[in-house]
Design a protein around this motif. Structure first.
Motif, PDB file in Angstrom:
ATOM      1  N   GLY A 112       0.813  -1.211   0.000  1.00  0.00           N
ATOM      2  CA  GLY A 112       0.000   0.000   0.000  1.00  0.00           C
ATOM      3  C   GLY A 112       0.843   1.255   0.000  1.00  0.00           C
ATOM      4  O   GLY A 112       0.549   2.218  -0.720  1.00  0.00           O
ATOM      5  N   ARG A 113       1.896   1.251   0.799  1.00  0.00           N
ATOM      6  CA  ARG A 113       2.781   2.421   0.851  1.00  0.00           C
ATOM      7  C   ARG A 113       3.481   2.634  -0.486  1.00  0.00           C
ATOM      8  O   ARG A 113       3.690   3.765  -0.923  1.00  0.00           O
ATOM      9  N   ALA A 114       3.854   1.538  -1.136  1.00  0.00           N
ATOM     10  CA  ALA A 114       4.525   1.650  -2.433  1.00  0.00           C
ATOM     11  C   ALA A 114       3.584   2.211  -3.494  1.00  0.00           C
ATOM     12  O   ALA A 114       4.004   2.970  -4.377  1.00  0.00           O
ATOM     13  N   ALA A 115       2.314   1.854  -3.414  1.00  0.00           N
ATOM     14  CA  ALA A 115       1.341   2.360  -4.388  1.00  0.00           C
ATOM     15  C   ALA A 115       1.121   3.855  -4.216  1.00  0.00           C
ATOM     16  O   ALA A 115       1.108   4.620  -5.181  1.00  0.00           O
ATOM     17  N   GLY A 116       0.889   4.300  -2.989  1.00  0.00           N
ATOM     18  CA  GLY A 116       0.845   5.725  -2.680  1.00  0.00           C
ATOM     19  C   GLY A 116      -0.470   6.445  -2.906  1.00  0.00           C
ATOM     20  O   GLY A 116      -0.539   7.660  -2.716  1.00  0.00           O
ATOM     21  N   TYR A 117      -1.529   5.740  -3.276  1.00  0.00           N
ATOM     22  CA  TYR A 117      -2.780   6.420  -3.584  1.00  0.00           C
ATOM     23  C   TYR A 117      -3.733   6.534  -2.409  1.00  0.00           C
ATOM     24  O   TYR A 117      -4.638   7.372  -2.406  1.00  0.00           O
ATOM     25  N   ALA A 118      -3.581   5.680  -1.418  1.00  0.00           N
ATOM     26  CA  ALA A 118      -4.410   5.719  -0.215  1.00  0.00           C
ATOM     27  C   ALA A 118      -3.676   4.937   0.863  1.00  0.00           C
ATOM     28  O   ALA A 118      -2.853   4.064   0.565  1.00  0.00           O
ATOM     29  N   ILE A 420      -7.184  14.314  -1.863  1.00  0.00           N
ATOM     30  CA  ILE A 420      -5.898  14.822  -1.362  1.00  0.00           C
ATOM     31  C   ILE A 420      -5.440  13.952  -0.200  1.00  0.00           C
ATOM     32  O   ILE A 420      -6.136  13.808   0.808  1.00  0.00           O
ATOM     33  N   LEU A 421      -4.271  13.349  -0.332  1.00  0.00           N
ATOM     34  CA  LEU A 421      -3.686  12.511   0.711  1.00  0.00           C
ATOM     35  C   LEU A 421      -2.432  13.196   1.234  1.00  0.00           C
ATOM     36  O   LEU A 421      -1.466  13.389   0.501  1.00  0.00           O
ATOM     37  N   ARG A 422      -2.470  13.585   2.496  1.00  0.00           N
ATOM     38  CA  ARG A 422      -1.353  14.299   3.143  1.00  0.00           C
ATOM     39  C   ARG A 422      -0.865  15.471   2.283  1.00  0.00           C
ATOM     40  O   ARG A 422       0.331  15.671   2.077  1.00  0.00           O
ATOM     41  N   GLY A 423      -1.829  16.235   1.783  1.00  0.00           N
ATOM     42  CA  GLY A 423      -1.514  17.451   1.039  1.00  0.00           C
ATOM     43  C   GLY A 423      -1.186  17.240  -0.420  1.00  0.00           C
ATOM     44  O   GLY A 423      -0.938  18.210  -1.140  1.00  0.00           O
ATOM     45  N   ARG A 424      -1.174  15.993  -0.882  1.00  0.00           N
ATOM     46  CA  ARG A 424      -0.829  15.686  -2.270  1.00  0.00           C
ATOM     47  C   ARG A 424      -2.071  15.204  -3.010  1.00  0.00           C
ATOM     48  O   ARG A 424      -2.792  14.332  -2.535  1.00  0.00           O
ATOM     49  N   VAL A 425      -2.308  15.756  -4.194  1.00  0.00           N
ATOM     50  CA  VAL A 425      -3.461  15.357  -4.996  1.00  0.00           C
ATOM     51  C   VAL A 425      -3.231  13.958  -5.549  1.00  0.00           C
ATOM     52  O   VAL A 425      -2.235  13.699  -6.236  1.00  0.00           O
ATOM     53  N   THR A 426      -4.156  13.034  -5.240  1.00  0.00           N
ATOM     54  CA  THR A 426      -4.041  11.661  -5.729  1.00  0.00           C
ATOM     55  C   THR A 426      -5.027  11.355  -6.861  1.00  0.00           C
ATOM     56  O   THR A 426      -4.836  10.390  -7.606  1.00  0.00           O
ATOM     57  N   ALA A 427      -6.073  12.158  -6.984  1.00  0.00           N
ATOM     58  CA  ALA A 427      -7.035  11.990  -8.082  1.00  0.00           C
ATOM     59  C   ALA A 427      -7.707  13.325  -8.352  1.00  0.00           C
ATOM     60  O   ALA A 427      -7.941  14.119  -7.426  1.00  0.00           O
ATOM     61  N   ARG A 428      -8.011  13.542  -9.610  1.00  0.00           N
ATOM     62  CA  ARG A 428      -8.669  14.789 -10.002  1.00  0.00           C
ATOM     63  C   ARG A 428      -9.544  14.522 -11.225  1.00  0.00           C
ATOM     64  O   ARG A 428      -9.084  13.898 -12.194  1.00  0.00           O
TER      65      ARG A 428
END
Length: 435
Positions: A112-118, A420-428
């Motif tokens: 999950g951490r490697a994927a980074g999306y959630a 937004i995950l920890r301030g980073r946009v993961t989907a738009r």
């Protein structure tokens, strides 16, 4: 420093009070709200007309990895989660191998951490191999890097009362919770795939009676009271089961419950065509059960909406109804379904939507960085949604590897705009970003 400025957003406190203004995010946290001092050149998202919610949290996700990467991977599943507005998902244990050891839980965490999306939060099995005979490594999983706090044999009921009691006693020591798949196998039977009633008889499909759910909920509630522990009812589907939950809560028993979007919105009438996309466990129920579940969600008896996202490869789903795999996709559509069904007509307010799709699930799972208010210093795990947008579901466009969505072709009001995950946009705009 990484900065992001959301301009003109509207967000809601837990009491329903609305605020409209700018929200400045910096280094993974909310740096300020209202009039902000974001640096010149800060990336800006125009949020005028959009609602800002804490990022959604799913208590019940099947990511299939390891073992069934033909149906889903942690990468594809979390890309779907991000598109659906989720910043955290709890990954169920029925993988191959089963998540019943600390090493297995840590592997899911790392993927999950490697994927980074959630944030992918492993759910540990209650019993070794999901076989219902011997407790899994509950304590070791909790003390591992994965810090497992939720345990479930989902897909199988922990039918042995003695084993369930031992599990509840064990997790009490560290504040964990057992999430139960409430299905008495001696009442439902191995082939049960349709709500037991006139329709199941007419269609010739093996029936699953409501009492198979309610009796297990009642037993587990009494065991939770006896052990002073916590039990969570996964995917409650019947009015009868809901009545037991309501009784247990009135008695002060530490029980929580979730409902899926499909049990809120889809009924047994869809089974008349024998389309296996509508085969789900527990089965779709009649109108009176759907209405009771909606009321239970509105009055707080049900604590959370959970997707039970269950991707399946075509060769597992495209069979005669009785032989097809159980399950439906849910991560990308859950927000829109709930909004279209309950928010658009004013029955469910925005603060309550946040409660059942973010705040409540995060509290049940013990996720301290999710389901947080929009306030200075809080983690920037957020989602912007557009109440006015209309989305038409297309199974060919899903981020999942599988295509078994029951919502294909339906138009729903309300769409996820930006996650937004920890301030980073993961989907738009319905697409995942590059992580």
């Amino acid at each position: 420093m990484s900065d992001l400025l959301l301009t003109g957003a509207t967000w809601y406190a837990e009491d329903g009070t609305a605020t409209t203004g700018d929200v400045h995010l910096r280094d993974g946290a909310v740096a300020g709200t209202g009039r902000t001092d974001a640096p010149k050149g800060t990336e800006t998202i125009d949020a005028d007309g959009l609602v800002l919610l804490p990022g959604l949290v799913d208590l019940h996700t099947h990511l299939r990895e390891p073992g069934r990467e033909d149906a889903e991977t942690i990468l594809t599943g979390t890309r779907a989660a991000a598109v659906g507005g989720y910043t955290a998902v709890l990954a169920m244990a029925n993988t191959t191998p089963v998540t019943d050891t600390a090493e297995a839980a840590e592997r899911v965490l790392d993927l999950g951490r490697a994927a980074g999306y959630a944030d992918v939060v492993p759910v540990g099995a209650v019993s070794k191999g999901l076989e219902g005979a011997e407790l899994a490594e509950l304590g070791l999983m909790h003390r591992s890097r994965a810090q497992v706090n939720v345990f479930s044999d989902d897909g199988h009921c922990v039918a042995d009362g003695r084993l369930m009691r031992r599990a509840l006693e064990y997790v009490r020591a560290f504040g964990g919770v057992v999430s139960q798949h409430s299905q008495d196998p001696s009442l439902a039977g191995p082939q049960a795939c349709c709500h037991e009633g006139e329709l199941s008889g007419r269609l010739g499909l093996p029936g699953w009676p409501s009492v198979a759910e309610s009796t297990v909920i009642a037993r587990d509630a009494m065991l939770a009271e006896h052990t002073s522990s916590r039990v969570h009812v996964a995917h409650v589907s019947t009015a009868e089961g809901l009545d037991v939950i309501r009784w247990a809560k009135a008695r002060g028993i530490r029980v929580t419950a979730e409902v899926t979007p499909h049990h809120l919105a889809l009924g047994t009438d869809l089974l008349t065509g024998y389309d296996p996309v509508f085969k789900v466990n527990p089965p779709l129920r009649p109108t009176e059960d759907q209405e009771a579940l909606r009321e239970g969600l509105l009055d707080g008896t049900i604590d959370a909406v959970a997707t039970d996202h269950a991707p399946h490869a075509r060769h597992d789903k495209e069979h005669a109804f009785v032989d097809a795999a159980f399950g439906m996709l849910g991560l990308e559509t859950a927000f829109s379904v709930v909004h279209d069904l309950l928010v658009a007509d004013g029955r469910l307010g925005w603060a309550d939507l946040a409660r059942v799709m973010s705040v409540g699930p995060a509290r049940i799972a013990g996720l301290v960085d999710h389901g947080r208010p929009v306030a200075e210093g809080e983690p920037a795990n957020l989602v912007l949604v557009d109440p006015a947008a209309t989305v038409t579901v297309d199974r060919a466009a899903t981020q999942s590897l599988s295509r078994n969505t029951p919502w294909h072709g339906r138009s729903l009001t309300g769409a996820v705009h930006t996650t937004i995950l920890r301030g980073r946009v993961t989907a738009r705009g319905g697409e995942p970003t590059t992580c």
